[in-house]
Motif scaffolding. Structure first.
Motif, PDB file in Angstrom:
ATOM      1  N   LEU A 361       0.835  -1.226  -0.008  1.00 67.34           N
ATOM      2  CA  LEU A 361      -0.007   0.061   0.092  1.00 67.34           C
ATOM      3  C   LEU A 361       0.729   1.377   0.038  1.00 67.34           C
ATOM      4  N   GLN A 362       2.046   1.263   0.718  1.00 67.63           N
ATOM      5  CA  GLN A 362       2.804   2.322   0.916  1.00 67.63           C
ATOM      6  C   GLN A 362       3.528   2.678  -0.237  1.00 67.63           C
ATOM      7  N   ALA A 363       3.889   1.686  -1.157  1.00 66.51           N
ATOM      8  CA  ALA A 363       4.433   1.749  -2.471  1.00 66.51           C
ATOM      9  C   ALA A 363       3.452   2.310  -3.552  1.00 66.51           C
ATOM     10  N   GLY A 364       2.259   1.695  -3.277  1.00 63.80           N
ATOM     11  CA  GLY A 364       1.349   2.119  -4.226  1.00 63.80           C
ATOM     12  C   GLY A 364       1.052   3.422  -4.392  1.00 63.80           C
ATOM     13  N   ILE A 365       0.947   4.255  -2.906  1.00 61.51           N
ATOM     14  CA  ILE A 365       0.742   5.465  -3.091  1.00 61.51           C
ATOM     15  C   ILE A 365       1.596   6.278  -3.489  1.00 61.51           C
ATOM     16  N   ALA A 366       2.981   5.833  -3.284  1.00 63.46           N
ATOM     17  CA  ALA A 366       4.056   6.603  -3.349  1.00 63.46           C
ATOM     18  C   ALA A 366       4.351   6.489  -4.939  1.00 63.46           C
ATOM     19  N   LEU A 367       3.989   5.528  -5.614  1.00 60.65           N
ATOM     20  CA  LEU A 367       4.387   5.454  -7.264  1.00 60.65           C
ATOM     21  C   LEU A 367       3.165   5.529  -7.958  1.00 60.65           C
ATOM     22  N   LYS A 368       2.259   5.987  -7.409  1.00 61.42           N
ATOM     23  CA  LYS A 368       0.823   6.231  -7.947  1.00 61.42           C
ATOM     24  C   LYS A 368       1.038   6.521  -9.505  1.00 61.42           C
ATOM     25  N   SER A 369       1.558   7.840  -9.568  1.00 58.41           N
ATOM     26  CA  SER A 369       1.428   8.525 -10.879  1.00 58.41           C
ATOM     27  C   SER A 369       2.291   7.439 -11.959  1.00 58.41           C
ATOM     28  N   ASP A 370       3.368   6.918 -11.276  1.00 54.37           N
ATOM     29  CA  ASP A 370       4.133   6.122 -12.360  1.00 54.37           C
ATOM     30  C   ASP A 370       3.416   4.813 -12.771  1.00 54.37           C
ATOM     31  N   LEU A 371       2.639   4.045 -11.708  1.00 52.45           N
ATOM     32  CA  LEU A 371       2.216   3.001 -12.161  1.00 52.45           C
ATOM     33  C   LEU A 371       1.000   3.124 -13.082  1.00 52.45           C
ATOM     34  N   ILE A 372       0.098   4.103 -12.716  1.00 50.05           N
ATOM     35  CA  ILE A 372      -0.891   4.564 -13.648  1.00 50.05           C
ATOM     36  C   ILE A 372      -0.538   4.838 -15.109  1.00 50.05           C
ATOM     37  N   THR A 373       0.732   5.733 -14.967  1.00 46.34           N
ATOM     38  CA  THR A 373       0.997   5.980 -16.366  1.00 46.34           C
ATOM     39  C   THR A 373       1.581   4.819 -17.225  1.00 46.34           C
ATOM     40  N   TYR A 374       2.454   3.938 -16.338  1.00 44.90           N
ATOM     41  CA  TYR A 374       2.640   2.793 -17.035  1.00 44.90           C
ATOM     42  C   TYR A 374       1.695   2.033 -17.775  1.00 44.90           C
ATOM     43  N   GLN A 375       0.611   1.897 -16.983  1.00 45.14           N
ATOM     44  CA  GLN A 375      -0.612   1.014 -17.612  1.00 45.14           C
ATOM     45  C   GLN A 375      -1.280   1.697 -18.706  1.00 45.14           C
ATOM     46  N   ARG A 376      -1.457   2.821 -18.470  1.00 43.19           N
ATOM     47  CA  ARG A 376      -1.793   3.706 -19.706  1.00 43.19           C
ATOM     48  C   ARG A 376      -1.070   3.674 -20.889  1.00 43.19           C
ATOM     49  N   ASP A 377       0.219   3.752 -20.875  1.00 43.69           N
ATOM     50  CA  ASP A 377       1.174   3.907 -22.077  1.00 43.69           C
ATOM     51  C   ASP A 377       1.175   2.286 -22.418  1.00 43.69           C
ATOM     52  N   PHE A 378       1.170   1.277 -21.701  1.00 40.30           N
ATOM     53  CA  PHE A 378       1.164  -0.126 -22.180  1.00 40.30           C
ATOM     54  C   PHE A 378      -0.198  -0.514 -23.146  1.00 40.30           C
ATOM     55  N   TYR A 379      -1.121   0.046 -22.562  1.00 41.52           N
ATOM     56  CA  TYR A 379      -2.285   0.188 -23.585  1.00 41.52           C
ATOM     57  C   TYR A 379      -2.097   0.817 -24.914  1.00 41.52           C
ATOM     58  N   ARG A 380      -1.574   2.119 -24.730  1.00 40.50           N
ATOM     59  CA  ARG A 380      -1.352   3.096 -25.990  1.00 40.50           C
ATOM     60  C   ARG A 380      -0.198   2.161 -26.751  1.00 40.50           C
ATOM     61  N   ASP A 381       0.572   1.863 -26.378  1.00 39.08           N
ATOM     62  CA  ASP A 381       1.697   1.026 -27.116  1.00 39.08           C
ATOM     63  C   ASP A 381       0.718   0.030 -27.882  1.00 39.08           C
ATOM     64  N   LEU A 382      -0.169  -0.645 -27.409  1.00 36.32           N
ATOM     65  CA  LEU A 382      -0.770  -1.717 -28.054  1.00 36.32           C
ATOM     66  C   LEU A 382      -1.364  -1.177 -29.185  1.00 36.32           C
ATOM     67  N   ARG A 383      -2.141  -0.133 -29.082  1.00 36.65           N
ATOM     68  CA  ARG A 383      -3.198   0.742 -30.004  1.00 36.65           C
ATOM     69  C   ARG A 383      -2.362   1.146 -31.011  1.00 36.65           C
ATOM     70  N   GLN A 384      -1.035   1.549 -31.167  1.00 37.66           N
ATOM     71  CA  GLN A 384      -0.366   1.866 -32.241  1.00 37.66           C
ATOM     72  C   GLN A 384      -0.138   0.922 -33.211  1.00 37.66           C
ATOM     73  N   ASN A 385      -0.773  -0.243 -33.053  1.00 40.27           N
ATOM     74  CA  ASN A 385      -0.705  -1.333 -34.144  1.00 40.27           C
ATOM     75  C   ASN A 385      -2.269  -1.430 -34.853  1.00 40.27           C
ATOM     76  N   LYS A 386      -2.833  -0.381 -34.187  1.00 36.46           N
ATOM     77  CA  LYS A 386      -4.438  -0.391 -34.670  1.00 36.46           C
ATOM     78  C   LYS A 386      -4.333  -0.236 -36.420  1.00 36.46           C
ATOM     79  N   GLY A 387      -5.444  -0.833 -36.942  1.00 34.15           N
ATOM     80  CA  GLY A 387      -5.286  -0.840 -38.217  1.00 34.15           C
ATOM     81  C   GLY A 387      -4.832  -2.209 -38.958  1.00 34.15           C
ATOM     82  N   SER A 388      -3.996  -2.925 -37.931  1.00 35.16           N
ATOM     83  CA  SER A 388      -3.450  -4.295 -38.444  1.00 35.16           C
ATOM     84  C   SER A 388      -4.752  -4.910 -38.608  1.00 35.16           C
ATOM     85  N   ASP A 389      -4.716  -5.953 -39.694  1.00 36.46           N
ATOM     86  CA  ASP A 389      -5.868  -6.849 -39.938  1.00 36.46           C
ATOM     87  C   ASP A 389      -5.242  -8.363 -39.596  1.00 36.46           C
TER      88      ASP A 389
END
Length: 835
Positions: A361-389
């Motif tokens: 819990l302590q780490a989650g609060i301290a690293l909140k921005s990093d962890l949420i940004t990481y998850q956002r970017d993880f799915y952003r990077d997957l979407r960069q293949n958008k249009g792939s058939d």
């Protein structure tokens, strides 16, 4: 120096007292006030945490009480175990967040879809999924969950207020209620007033099968990806609703260890896991280290375990933009036990787990921005293949039940599937719209899809904590390919593969096709209804219809029932199975009166269990027969075989053995039963028992040893590299042999996790399942083992007296998701007399 070292270990590993009582303050952080309106665990469960092993009913009661009195908590009963125990989830957050949980979920979805900005990230709470004791006999986790829940509900002050305002904690107090109940009963019933830490005490030696597993003896920590079991399906649903940023999985390990937290061994991380995942895991690990330093507990990291198989709780989040963390606490396996580090007490193990929960819990609060940004970017990077058939194609034109199970798995993992708009031909295989499932990679779960479909044979490391291959199309034995498809048809669900009954007329005879996954269920139903059923040893046909090897013939006459009663039964079966009515016995290939239709006998099946039997393999067989095929199976304890009447059973299944297997009167009883007409079906390491008892001449092969020049340091790695932890291999099959009835192709993917190699027989007819010359499809195997596996046999059967012994080198029922080879065991059971 010796005196100082002893005193230090005494402090680190806890004090052993007459009743091993500790105060609540032993566990809780200092200098924190607690709301007196929140009951302590002792006030509800009737004992201090750690003085007894909490039973699941008392654990449940405490969680229910907390949810009633604390505005920070809400509770949900998501499902039930096989034994009817509730699968609870506590959602813990600030009271103002409790009223807007739906909105928080929606905001997180928007984030993953790329519809949020940096301001939204700062505003969003982090989501921590903290789960405990997925192995029931690793109980310090669930006992620590009592303390963690109390802390979250009762702690006061700006630190906890800030933490709850900025987090949503998904608290799963017991991943495995049935196992926890089983083990707590064992530990408590052996507790003495004077705690005895002697490791020879019965308290520390559970009886078979132990409390690790669920009701059907499955290791639930291997089921996150396949999600075949109710406990797994409940937590997977929670996972996909919330997309947690961090998921923690609290375990125990050997008594002589300390405490491990991830990262694991760096070279054993799956290549699909981003490097930043491991960096964030290390960053979180600093908080664990700091918290454990404060209480003086020993620990280590990056020296053990791995992050390879995505079916484990600590690895599954890694393919979803989250961070999975494994905790392994040295286990007291009871109330206190001697160890290399001093006397290890149960309260000490609980305190370590509780401390790790707090540091998460302590780490989650301290690293909140990093962890949420990481998850956002993880799915952003997957979407960069958008249009792939690119689309994965999967089909089985003959087995809708298996396809239904496969699509249901996709649904649980939130993977979209579609029909094809038109037929395709890929790599020589036709994919037809009515049978094919098309899975576009261009969707939110694209990374998970790749992990489910990949076939990998090259690895950075040759040591694996678990399996190295799990390709689901191979596990289900499905036609599969990847293709470019511009436009797909409508979205489909598992219900689209439900059986659609066609009108059935009263007929001369009826045929049940054996290709469908659930056909053994129908056959057993008919045999139990005293219906005469015959199996076709050769293909036959009528009109435009052709029936393959293994098709089941049910004559309307010469039965112990009238033709009308037979028709009524067949109509009932037709609602769930593919039944054909035949108007004449003059069929092509062979007539219905041919002697190549063999009458089948009802099966009375026994399964060997107890000491010396692998409980995982036994549980898989029990689960398959009981829950999927509705076949009654008797569990025979090997220690009692000499006193049982085995003549009641037509078949006895011997799962993989641990150690020497049945001995003395038990071994004699089995041998006598076989001689008098019984059919023994053995798996994997039972080969040694079968050979030692001269029941079947199994010519076992050994791989060439090439590690003689390895140094002492290198020997361990060399031996580890010779282990087949779990890989997939191709076998060729003789479709005319009864063991292969129901299979439509001459090749079959087999799962293997043993180094037992069986030499082929001289006659081709005696080699119905052979590994091909280049068998590796996916996973790791050493070259030495691959050389000996090539061309070896996977099955042997022979008469023994009036009975029969059949043997499989491999597990045909692996972890409930290896649908593709379940039919092999069913063929051995029902068609043994025809082999």
């Amino acid at each position: 120096m010796t005196k100082y070292l002893f005193f230090s270990l005494f402090l680190v590993f806890g004090v052993l007292t007459h009743a091993q009582e500790v105060e609540l303050s032993y566990y809780l952080p200092a200098n924190i006030n607690y709301n007196p309106d929140i009951p302590t665990p002792e006030q509800v469960i009737g004992h201090q945490v750690g003085s007894w092993h909490v039973t699941h009913d008392r654990l449940s009661r405490y969680m229910e009480v907390l949810a009633q009195v604390s505005p920070r908590m809400s509770i949900e009963k998501r499902s039930e175990t096989y034994e009817g125990r509730p699968l609870w989830l506590l959602t813990v957050t600030a009271p103002e967040n409790q009223s807007r949980l739906a909105q928080i979920k929606a905001d997180r979805e928007r984030l993953l879809e790329g519809k949020s900005n940096q301001t939204d990230i700062e505003r969003l709470p982090i989501v921590l999924y903290q789960g405990f004791s997925i192995h029931g006999n690793e109980p310090s986790g669930s006992n620590a969950a009592l303390l963690y829940a109390y802390y979250l509900a009762a702690a006061q002050g700006p630190e906890i207020e800030n933490a709850l305002a900025n987090s949503v904690i998904l608290l799963d107090p017991s991943f495995n209620p049935d196992g926890l109940q089983r083990f707590s009963t064992w530990a408590n019933m052996h507790k003495s007033q004077n705690i005895n830490p002697d490791p020879n005490d019965r308290e520390y030696s559970e009886v078979w099968p132990g409390g690790r597993t669920n009701h059907y003896w499955f290791d639930l920590n291997r089921d996150w990806l396949p999600s075949q079991l109710p406990e797994s399906q409940a937590r997977i649903k929670t996972f996909h609703q919330w997309h947690p940023n961090v998921l923690t999985d609290h375990h125990e390990m050997g008594t002589n260890s300390t405490l491990f937290f991830q990262p694991g061994i760096p070279t054993r991380t799956h290549p699909l896991t981003p490097k930043l995942n491991q960096e964030l895991t290390r960053a979180i690990g600093k908080y664990h280290a700091g918290a454990l330093d404060k209480i003086g507990s020993l620990y280590y990291s990056e020296e053990d375990y791995d992050d390879f198989y995505y079916g484990k709780g600590s690895t599954f989040p890694d393919i979803h933009g989250g961070i999975g963390i494994l905790f392994e606490q040295a286990s007291s396996r009871g109330h206190a036990q001697e160890s290399d580090n001093g006397i290890l007490t149960f309260p000490f193990t609980i305190r370590n787990q509780f401390t790790a929960a707090l540091s998460t819990l302590q780490a989650g609060i301290a690293l909140k921005s990093d962890l949420i940004t990481y998850q956002r970017d993880f799915y952003r990077d997957l979407r960069q293949n958008k249009g792939s058939d690119q689309v994965y194609l999967v089909q089985d034109a003959f087995d809708s039940a298996k396809m239904k199970a496969f699509v249901a798995l996709l649904e649980r993992q939130k993977i979209d599937a579609f029909r094809l708009k038109e037929a395709l031909r890929v790599e020589g295989q036709s994919y037809l719209p009515q049978y094919t499932v098309a899975i576009p990679k261009d969707q939110k779960q694209s990374s998970l899809i790749e992990a489910m479909f990949e076939r990998r044979t090259k690895f950075q490391d040759s040591l694996f904590y678990d399996i190295s291959a799990w390709s689901l199309p191979l596990a289900f034995n499905l036609d599969h390919a990847s293709a470019r498809v511009k436009e797909l048809g409508p979205k489909i669900t598992s219900s689209d593969f439900s059986h659609s009954a066609k009108p059935l007329n009263k007929s001369y005879a009826y045929v049940l096709e054996w290709e469908d996954y659930l056909s053994p269920k129908a056959l057993n139903y008919l045999l139990e209804k005293d219906v005469r059923v015959k199996v076709a040893m050769r293909p036959f046909g009528l009109g435009n219809q052709t029936f393959d090897y293994g098709s089941l013939l049910i004559p309307a006459t010469n039965q112990n029932k009238t033709p009308d009663e037979i028709f009524e039964l067949m109509q009932k079966l037709n609602e769930r199975h593919k039944i054909h009515g035949l108007s004449t016995g003059a069929t092509r290939g062979m007539n219905l009166g041919s002697s190549d239709f063999k009458t089948l006998k009802p099966q009375k099946i026994a399964l060997l269990v107890g000491p010396g039997i692998n409980p995982y393999d036994a549980g898989e067989i029990w689960h398959l027969l009981d829950t999927r095929y509705d076949i009654r199976v008797t569990k025979l304890d090997v220690s009692e075989l000499g006193r049982k009447d085995l003549s009641r059973y037509t078949s006895i299944i011997m799962p993989a053995t641990w150690g020497r297997g049945p001995e003395g009167t038990a071994a004699k009883a089995i041998k006598s039963w076989i001689e008098q007409g019984g059919h023994l079906i053995g798996f994997r390491s039972s080969a040694y028992w079968i050979n030692n008892n001269e029941l079947l001449d199994l010519k076992l092969l050994n791989a060439e040893k090439t590690g003689q020049q390895a140094t002492f340091e290198q020997q361990e790695r060399y031996r580890g590299a010779q282990v087949i932890g779990g890989a997939i291999f191709q076998a060729s099959v003789d479709r005319s042999h009864p063991i292969n009835f129901g299979y439509k192709k001459s090749s079959l993917p087999l799962f293997r996790n043993t180094t037992i190699f069986l030499a082929p027989e001289t006659s081709a007819a005696d080699n119905p399942i052979l590994y091909t010359k280049n068998p590796l499809l996916s996973g790791y195997i050493s070259q030495e083992n691959l050389d000996v596996l090539s061309g070896s046999s996977a099955f042997k059967t022979a008469r023994k007296g009036r009975g029969r012994v059949s043997y499989f080198t491999d597990n045909t029922n692996f972890r409930a998701f290896w649908y593709g080879t379940n039919k092999l065991m069913m063929n051995a059971l029902f068609f043994g007399d025809q082999m």
